[in-house]
Design a protein around this motif. Structure first.
Motif, PDB file in Angstrom:
ATOM      1  N   ILE A 161     -10.255 -81.321  35.815  1.00 52.03           N
ATOM      2  CA  ILE A 161      -9.886 -80.691  34.546  1.00 52.03           C
ATOM      3  C   ILE A 161     -11.008 -80.957  33.560  1.00 52.03           C
ATOM      4  CG2 ILE A 161      -8.211 -80.610  32.668  1.00 52.03           C
ATOM      5  CD1 ILE A 161      -7.208 -82.068  35.999  1.00 52.03           C
ATOM      6  N   GLY A 162     -11.562 -79.904  32.994  1.00 45.45           N
ATOM      7  CA  GLY A 162     -12.671 -80.043  32.060  1.00 45.45           C
ATOM      8  C   GLY A 162     -13.178 -78.693  31.605  1.00 45.45           C
ATOM      9  N   GLY A 163     -14.277 -78.692  30.877  1.00 47.93           N
ATOM     10  CA  GLY A 163     -14.879 -77.458  30.383  1.00 47.93           C
ATOM     11  C   GLY A 163     -15.543 -76.669  31.500  1.00 47.93           C
ATOM     12  N   GLY A 173      -8.799 -73.838  32.249  1.00 47.46           N
ATOM     13  CA  GLY A 173      -7.777 -73.334  31.335  1.00 47.46           C
ATOM     14  C   GLY A 173      -6.959 -74.443  30.701  1.00 47.46           C
ATOM     15  N   HIS A 174      -6.640 -75.445  31.487  1.00 47.30           N
ATOM     16  CA  HIS A 174      -5.874 -76.583  30.965  1.00 47.30           C
ATOM     17  C   HIS A 174      -6.667 -77.298  29.868  1.00 47.30           C
ATOM     18  CE1 HIS A 174      -2.893 -80.002  32.226  1.00 47.30           C
ATOM     19  NE2 HIS A 174      -2.886 -79.777  30.925  1.00 47.30           N
ATOM     20  N   TRP A 175      -7.960 -77.491  30.100  1.00 45.40           N
ATOM     21  CA  TRP A 175      -8.820 -78.185  29.131  1.00 45.40           C
ATOM     22  C   TRP A 175      -8.930 -77.382  27.825  1.00 45.40           C
ATOM     23  CZ3 TRP A 175     -10.013 -83.053  29.625  1.00 45.40           C
ATOM     24  CH2 TRP A 175     -11.032 -83.626  28.867  1.00 45.40           C
ATOM     25  N   VAL A 176      -9.032 -76.074  27.947  1.00 37.70           N
ATOM     26  CA  VAL A 176      -9.108 -75.202  26.769  1.00 37.70           C
ATOM     27  C   VAL A 176      -7.832 -75.322  25.941  1.00 37.70           C
ATOM     28  CG1 VAL A 176      -9.177 -72.796  25.994  1.00 37.70           C
ATOM     29  CG2 VAL A 176     -10.739 -73.570  27.785  1.00 37.70           C
ATOM     30  N   GLU A 177      -6.671 -75.340  26.609  1.00 31.39           N
ATOM     31  CA  GLU A 177      -5.400 -75.453  25.895  1.00 31.39           C
ATOM     32  C   GLU A 177      -5.273 -76.808  25.199  1.00 31.39           C
ATOM     33  OE1 GLU A 177      -2.992 -73.140  25.325  1.00 31.39           O
ATOM     34  OE2 GLU A 177      -4.544 -71.816  26.143  1.00 31.39           O
ATOM     35  N   VAL A 178      -5.765 -77.863  25.851  1.00 35.29           N
ATOM     36  CA  VAL A 178      -5.733 -79.191  25.233  1.00 35.29           C
ATOM     37  C   VAL A 178      -6.587 -79.207  23.962  1.00 35.29           C
ATOM     38  CG1 VAL A 178      -6.438 -81.605  25.532  1.00 35.29           C
ATOM     39  CG2 VAL A 178      -5.255 -80.408  27.386  1.00 35.29           C
ATOM     40  N   LYS A 179      -7.754 -78.566  24.013  1.00 34.12           N
ATOM     41  CA  LYS A 179      -8.650 -78.525  22.851  1.00 34.12           C
ATOM     42  C   LYS A 179      -8.041 -77.686  21.722  1.00 34.12           C
ATOM     43  CE  LYS A 179     -13.453 -77.515  21.565  1.00 34.12           C
ATOM     44  NZ  LYS A 179     -14.777 -77.045  22.054  1.00 34.12           N
ATOM     45  N   ASN A 181      -4.822 -77.234  21.150  1.00 37.19           N
ATOM     46  CA  ASN A 181      -3.563 -77.815  20.678  1.00 37.19           C
ATOM     47  C   ASN A 181      -3.692 -79.336  20.591  1.00 37.19           C
ATOM     48  OD1 ASN A 181      -1.577 -75.323  20.879  1.00 37.19           O
ATOM     49  ND2 ASN A 181      -2.783 -75.330  22.765  1.00 37.19           N
ATOM     50  N   ILE A 182      -4.501 -79.794  19.635  1.00 36.61           N
ATOM     51  CA  ILE A 182      -4.731 -81.228  19.506  1.00 36.61           C
ATOM     52  C   ILE A 182      -3.434 -81.942  19.126  1.00 36.61           C
ATOM     53  CG2 ILE A 182      -7.169 -80.981  18.943  1.00 36.61           C
ATOM     54  CD1 ILE A 182      -6.433 -81.449  16.001  1.00 36.61           C
ATOM     55  N   LYS A 183      -3.330 -83.196  19.587  1.00 33.13           N
ATOM     56  CA  LYS A 183      -2.173 -84.069  19.338  1.00 33.13           C
ATOM     57  C   LYS A 183      -0.913 -83.561  20.024  1.00 33.13           C
ATOM     58  CE  LYS A 183      -3.987 -85.715  14.899  1.00 33.13           C
ATOM     59  NZ  LYS A 183      -3.715 -85.940  13.466  1.00 33.13           N
ATOM     60  N   GLN A 184      -1.069 -82.660  21.004  1.00 33.43           N
ATOM     61  CA  GLN A 184       0.059 -82.191  21.800  1.00 33.43           C
ATOM     62  C   GLN A 184      -0.243 -82.436  23.275  1.00 33.43           C
ATOM     63  OE1 GLN A 184       1.654 -78.246  20.931  1.00 33.43           O
ATOM     64  NE2 GLN A 184       0.580 -78.230  18.971  1.00 33.43           N
ATOM     65  N   GLN A 185       0.814 -82.704  24.056  1.00 32.58           N
ATOM     66  CA  GLN A 185       0.664 -82.881  25.491  1.00 32.58           C
ATOM     67  C   GLN A 185       0.855 -81.522  26.180  1.00 32.58           C
ATOM     68  OE1 GLN A 185      -0.746 -86.346  25.456  1.00 32.58           O
ATOM     69  NE2 GLN A 185      -0.064 -85.761  27.497  1.00 32.58           N
ATOM     70  N   ILE A 186      -0.171 -81.065  26.889  1.00 35.28           N
ATOM     71  CA  ILE A 186      -0.139 -79.774  27.576  1.00 35.28           C
ATOM     72  C   ILE A 186       0.088 -80.036  29.067  1.00 35.28           C
ATOM     73  CG2 ILE A 186      -1.342 -77.619  28.010  1.00 35.28           C
ATOM     74  CD1 ILE A 186      -0.679 -78.165  25.058  1.00 35.28           C
ATOM     75  N   GLU A 187       1.138 -79.449  29.598  1.00 32.99           N
ATOM     76  CA  GLU A 187       1.566 -79.716  30.974  1.00 32.99           C
ATOM     77  C   GLU A 187       1.257 -78.530  31.882  1.00 32.99           C
ATOM     78  OE1 GLU A 187       5.970 -80.226  32.759  1.00 32.99           O
ATOM     79  OE2 GLU A 187       5.418 -81.802  31.318  1.00 32.99           O
ATOM     80  N   MET A 188       0.652 -78.800  33.053  1.00 32.34           N
ATOM     81  CA  MET A 188       0.343 -77.747  34.023  1.00 32.34           C
ATOM     82  C   MET A 188       0.356 -78.303  35.433  1.00 32.34           C
ATOM     83  SD  MET A 188      -2.750 -75.331  32.591  1.00 32.34           S
ATOM     84  CE  MET A 188      -2.650 -74.470  31.032  1.00 32.34           C
ATOM     85  N   TRP A 189       0.710 -77.418  36.396  1.00 34.77           N
ATOM     86  CA  TRP A 189       0.576 -77.724  37.818  1.00 34.77           C
ATOM     87  C   TRP A 189      -0.836 -77.377  38.265  1.00 34.77           C
ATOM     88  CZ3 TRP A 189       3.751 -80.280  41.060  1.00 34.77           C
ATOM     89  CH2 TRP A 189       5.097 -80.426  40.706  1.00 34.77           C
ATOM     90  N   HIS A 190      -1.405 -78.208  39.153  1.00 33.87           N
ATOM     91  CA  HIS A 190      -2.731 -77.960  39.701  1.00 33.87           C
ATOM     92  C   HIS A 190      -2.703 -78.034  41.226  1.00 33.87           C
ATOM     93  CE1 HIS A 190      -4.982 -78.127  35.858  1.00 33.87           C
ATOM     94  NE2 HIS A 190      -3.995 -78.940  35.508  1.00 33.87           N
ATOM     95  N   THR A 191      -3.296 -77.035  41.867  1.00 31.22           N
ATOM     96  CA  THR A 191      -3.438 -77.061  43.321  1.00 31.22           C
ATOM     97  C   THR A 191      -4.534 -78.049  43.704  1.00 31.22           C
ATOM     98  OG1 THR A 191      -2.745 -74.739  43.486  1.00 31.22           O
ATOM     99  CG2 THR A 191      -3.958 -75.674  45.364  1.00 31.22           C
ATOM    100  N   LEU A 192      -4.246 -78.890  44.670  1.00 32.58           N
ATOM    101  CA  LEU A 192      -5.232 -79.872  45.119  1.00 32.58           C
ATOM    102  C   LEU A 192      -6.183 -79.248  46.131  1.00 32.58           C
ATOM    103  CD1 LEU A 192      -3.048 -83.077  45.563  1.00 32.58           C
ATOM    104  CD2 LEU A 192      -4.303 -82.302  43.551  1.00 32.58           C
ATOM    105  N   VAL A 193      -7.455 -79.566  45.985  1.00 33.05           N
ATOM    106  CA  VAL A 193      -8.498 -79.062  46.874  1.00 33.05           C
ATOM    107  C   VAL A 193      -8.910 -80.192  47.815  1.00 33.05           C
ATOM    108  CG1 VAL A 193     -10.816 -78.065  46.997  1.00 33.05           C
ATOM    109  CG2 VAL A 193      -9.295 -77.483  45.079  1.00 33.05           C
TER     110      VAL A 193
END
Length: 219
Positions: A161-163, A173-179, A181-193
């Protein structure tokens, strides 16, 4: 969906797969969808719920320079028995690597969940990250299978998870949402590679010593 490669002899070869959830899509009011997704390694019989996934919650508070990563739960974690080749429930834990540029600067891990293919980790980890360093920071989560005393622990899979310099698809996408929505916890499922056997893609070839984490908590 299978991702195919067609060579010069017009032979088709599967190079990966993409799993798309249709649960939240509104096909009545929207005719066209655009999405970005990671290509995972294709495994026969994995389509339809067999791909290992991990639920993460991430939040950033620039006021106190804190990045919070919650390792919530996993699903479809499996191991292979050498004796009977049947899928068995593994003992697993998550290893979290904080990276800046290409260097791993911090590593932490969860406790081991025994004999479970869909473990509930529910652990929270805090990292000190300055606001100016956010775009060059990334989080890599490795799901590890705990082996016997004389065997090396095995990587079931990982997600980054990153830029855009570090991740693609949901990881970016998860990293963009975190940036956003600061001070909020953003929850997502991630497929493992599945990790490449030729190169340690998660840590850039460097595996830091992991110390017990006094900051981790259960909730």
């Amino acid at each position: 969906m299978k991702v195919m490669n067609i060579d010069v002899n017009k032979k088709h070869r599967v190079i990966g797969q993409v799993l798309c959830s249709l649960t939240d899509m509104d096909f009545i009011n929207i005719n066209k969808f655009e999405m970005a997704s990671d290509i995972a390694k294709y495994t026969r019989g994995s389509v339809g719920g067999g791909t290992p996934e991990l639920l993460l919650s991430i939040g950033f508070n620039p006021t106190i320079s804190r990045l919070t990563v919650n390792i919530l739960q996993g699903k479809n974690f499996r191991k292979k028995s050498k004796e009977n080749h049947e899928n068995l429930e593994p003992n697993t834990y998550a290893k979290i690597l904080l990276g800046n540029h290409t260097k791993v600067v911090k590593a932490k891990k969860t406790v081991v969940v025994k004999n479970c293919s869909s473990p509930e980790f529910s652990e929270s980890f805090h990292f000190k990250v300055e606001e100016k360093d956010f775009d060059t920071t990334s989080i890599t989560v490795n799901i590890m299978e705990e082996m016997s005393l004389f065997e090396r622990d095995r990587t079931i899979g990982y997600c980054v998870i990153g830029g855009f310099m570090f991740a693609r698809g949901k990881g970016e996408g998860h990293w963009v949402e975190v940036k956003k929505n600061i001070k909020q916890q953003i929850e997502m499922w991630h497929t493992l590679v599945e990790k490449s056997k030729k190169k340690d893609q998660c840590s850039g070839g460097f595996t830091p010593r992991i110390e017990p984490d006094s900051q981790s908590s259960y909730f």
